[in-house]
Design an enzyme around this catalytic site. Structure first.
Site, PDB file in Angstrom:
ATOM      1  N   TYR A   1       6.056   3.432  -9.831  1.00  7.85           N
ATOM      2  CA  TYR A   1       6.137   2.322 -10.784  1.00  7.85           C
ATOM      3  C   TYR A   1       6.926   2.687 -12.040  1.00  7.85           C
ATOM      4  CZ  TYR A   1       1.886   0.579  -8.380  1.00  7.85           C
ATOM      5  OH  TYR A   1       0.963   0.137  -7.475  1.00  7.85           O
TER       6      TYR A   1
ATOM      7  N   THR B   1       8.010  -0.128  -1.441  1.00  6.22           N
ATOM      8  CA  THR B   1       7.673  -0.121  -2.859  1.00  6.22           C
ATOM      9  C   THR B   1       6.190   0.185  -3.044  1.00  6.22           C
ATOM     10  OG1 THR B   1       6.943  -2.425  -3.200  1.00  6.22           O
ATOM     11  CG2 THR B   1       9.329  -1.998  -3.204  1.00  6.22           C
ATOM     12  N   ASP B   2       5.858   0.647  -4.227  1.00  9.34           N
ATOM     13  CA  ASP B   2       4.448   0.744  -4.590  1.00  9.34           C
ATOM     14  C   ASP B   2       3.906  -0.671  -4.768  1.00  9.34           C
ATOM     15  OD1 ASP B   2       2.017   1.966  -5.255  1.00  9.34           O
ATOM     16  OD2 ASP B   2       3.035   3.546  -6.356  1.00  9.34           O
ATOM     17  N   TRP B   3       2.615  -0.774  -4.987  1.00 10.39           N
ATOM     18  CA  TRP B   3       1.926  -2.046  -4.850  1.00 10.39           C
ATOM     19  C   TRP B   3       2.186  -3.009  -6.016  1.00 10.39           C
ATOM     20  CZ3 TRP B   3       1.853  -0.340  -0.461  1.00 10.39           C
ATOM     21  CH2 TRP B   3       1.016  -0.764   0.564  1.00 10.39           C
TER      22      TRP B   3
END
Length: 612
Positions: free
Chosen positions: A285, A326-328
């Site tokens: 992020y 991608t991260d969340w």
């Protein structure tokens, strides 16, 4: 009902995934992966291709059946998200016992068979073989074999042990249908306050790389196949240098600082993992501040949005051809009950969700973590803002992993075998031994006194945060320190409790100082009997105030009470060495540059550990 197993004219058994009675190329188990992918890709509708590009949370019913309503975190009923939105990648949270977990998985795959082309589901997980429970990052072992956190594996510095752990975890995952690991975490633990350290291998890039490769071998094998669990290395290009140690899940932790000029060291683990064939890579992020790479200033936006990082560095310079996940929740805010967690759109908060999605695709990602907003991507395609070729490029990578894992040929698991494999006795025994061996002895004897450990005889023991069963293996429990021959206290490394944003309560953040009242109470305890303290080091702690009066001090990184007692009683020898520096003071931590491995003059240095 489809699919059914059929026999082709050449005698090949195949699954008739589209129900047309013909062995199409994508259904032919003897064809190479690239041919099968291209055949299937040409048959898929835009909605099916788009569905591949989302990877969200799924929750299993406690009874071993799919959940046909929104869960605590998952947003949709299972059938709706699989058949309505065409999603085929899910990150599973809580699971029941092995048999129920396998039953749930098979039921999920049965629903997927009803989709137009029977694309099987890939179930993924965050780490779930250790002690820490954080629904944003990891799960406690429960029925799986229980091991130290990755920091504890790093404390043992044994690549063969890490590979053994990963191979055992792979077998247990596969038994219940988990075929993708959202790990290893190969970030460098260079900011002592950062909350994500337990799943790392510590601060040293050479050790992190060596253990990360062993981890990958245990999960994926030498190449990805039907016996593999596909790994995702994270968090590219290194998530450790968080400004002030605050985590980038939260708005106040969005910045990554490179004041020490050590960006290259944080990158160091990734090229070897890429060369070894890691299936996925996840950018973090974090938003880099003041970062220049190769003389080029890097845009100050979150790494998942950053075309210079994902396409320029990862794809083009490092030559990575696998899946970028991608991260969340980079696109939409996450509302859970009465709490909210803003989308991690750091640096692009002003963009709308659909603009964020377009930006992520332009950066080079293949899959949106924690999202199921397929309508936004279809809108971008319909408007011509995202081309069909761009969708095909990502769909091709995602399908290739499914084919390599053998999911198209047989995605189902054996419930009986799952109940035998998960938590198998030899797996548990190996994990227990690693828990004990990873204990790190920092002090044994105080002010010139004789060593306190190992404990001998049958002492009277006053204990805090240690089970009755564990105490009984060492001596007789008493109610007061004044009546004891020795006191044993287990502590967790200090943190500042927070609970305003969703997930925040799970993250240990803030100061590493113990409260002064605790120090005074422990000092009074040590005045009446020898004091043994174990500190659970999910991140470093300032241990300086303890040293003058604690008779023995150990650190642990995921060790049960029983395993700790085996160490304190001399039945298992501790072998741990620190995977990171321990600071002298918070002032030292505040002066330290977040990206620099090591503190310069620590209280206990990386690699320190006594023997008994």
């Amino acid at each position: 009902m489809k699919p059914v197993t059929r026999i082709a004219s050449d005698g090949t058994a195949y699954r008739d995934l589209n129900g047309n009675g013909v062995m199409d190329p994508f259904e032919n188990p003897h064809l190479d992966v690239a041919s099968r992918v291209e055949d299937l890709l040409g048959r898929l509708s835009p909605a099916e291709k788009v569905g591949l590009m989302f990877h969200t949370v799924i929750e299993a019913g406690e009874d071993g059946h799919v959940l046909e309503h929104p869960g605590r975190i998952s947003k949709s009923a299972t059938t709706d998200v699989v058949l309505g939105k065409h999603l085929t990648h899910f990150n599973v949270h809580a699971l029941g016992d092995a048999r129920l977990a396998a039953r749930w998985h098979n039921e999920l795959q049965t629903i997927a068979e009803r989709s137009p082309h029977g694309i099987p589901v890939t179930v993924s997980t965050d780490p779930r073989h250790a002690f820490l429970e954080n629904v944003g990052t990891s799960f406690a072992a429960n029925g799986f074999s229980q091991w130290p956190e990755s920091l504890g594996l790093a404390a043992l510095r044994d690549p063969a042990l890490v590979e053994q752990f990963a191979d055992i975890a792979r077998q247990e995952y596969i038994a219940v249908g988990i075929r993708a690991a959202l790990h290893p975490t190969v970030d460098l633990a260079t900011e002592p306050r950062w909350a994500r350290q337990p799943q790392t291998f510590g601060q040293d890039p050479t050790l992190v790389t060596e253990l990360g490769l062993a981890y990958l071998r245990g999960f994926q094998g030498r190449e990805l196949d039907a016996e593999s669990v596909a790994c995702t290395a994270k968090h590219f290009p290194g998530g450790g240098p968080q400004k002030d140690g605050e985590d980038a899940h939260f708005p106040y932790g969005r910045e990554q600082s490179y004041e020490g000029g050590r960006f290259a060291e944080h990158m160091e683990p990734f090229p070897p993992l890429i060369d070894a064939g890691v299936a996925g890579v996840m950018p973090y992020y974090g938003m880099p501040i003041g970062l220049t790479v190769g003389g080029e200033p890097i845009e100050e936006v979150g790494f998942g949005y950053n075309e210079q990082i994902v396409t320029g560095l990862l794809r083009e310079k490092l030559g990575y051809e696998g899946v970028v996940l991608t991260d969340w929740e980079l696109v939409n805010d996450n509302h859970v009950g009465d709490q909210v967690l803003p989308a991690r759109a750091w640096g692009v908060e002003h963009l709308t969700p659909i603009e964020r999605m377009e930006r992520i695709l332009r950066a080079g990602a293949d899959q949106f973590g924690g999202e199921e907003c397929v309508e936004l991507l279809l809108e971008l395609v319909d408007a011509g803002r995202v081309t069909q070729d761009r969708i095909d490029a990502s769909a091709r990578r995602l399908l290739a992993v499914k084919f390599r894992l053998g999911l198209f040929d047989n995605p189902f698991v054996d419930e009986d075998a799952a109940s035998v494999t998960v938590g198998r006795e030899d797996f548990r025994t190996a994990g227990y031994a690693a828990q004990a061996r990873s204990v790190t002895v920092l002090q044994n004897g105080v002010a010139g006194s004789a060593a306190t450990l190992p404990l001998t005889g049958t002492p009277r023991i006053y204990a805090e945060n240690l089970s009755d069963e564990a105490v009984a293996t060492l001596g007789d429990r008493v109610a007061r320190p004044a009546d004891a021959d020795v006191a044993i206290v287990r502590l967790t490394a200090p943190f500042e409790a927070r609970d305003d944003l969703f997930l925040e309560a799970w993250f240990h953040q803030g100061s590493l100082d113990f409260p002064p009242g605790l120090i005074s109470r422990l000092q009074a305890m040590a005045a009446v009997c020898p004091l043994v303290v174990d500190v659970v080091l999910d991140r470093p702690a300032v241990l300086t105030p303890l040293l003058p009066f604690v008779s023995a001090l150990v650190g642990s990184f995921g060790t049960s009470d029983d395993a700790l007692a085996d160490v304190l009683g001399g039945r298992i020898a501790p072998e741990g060495r620190l995977p990171f520096d321990l600071p002298r003071s918070m002032e030292q931590v505040r002066r330290h540059h977040a990206d620099v491995p090591g503190l310069g003059d620590p209280l206990f240095p990386f690699g320190f550990g006594l023997t008994l």
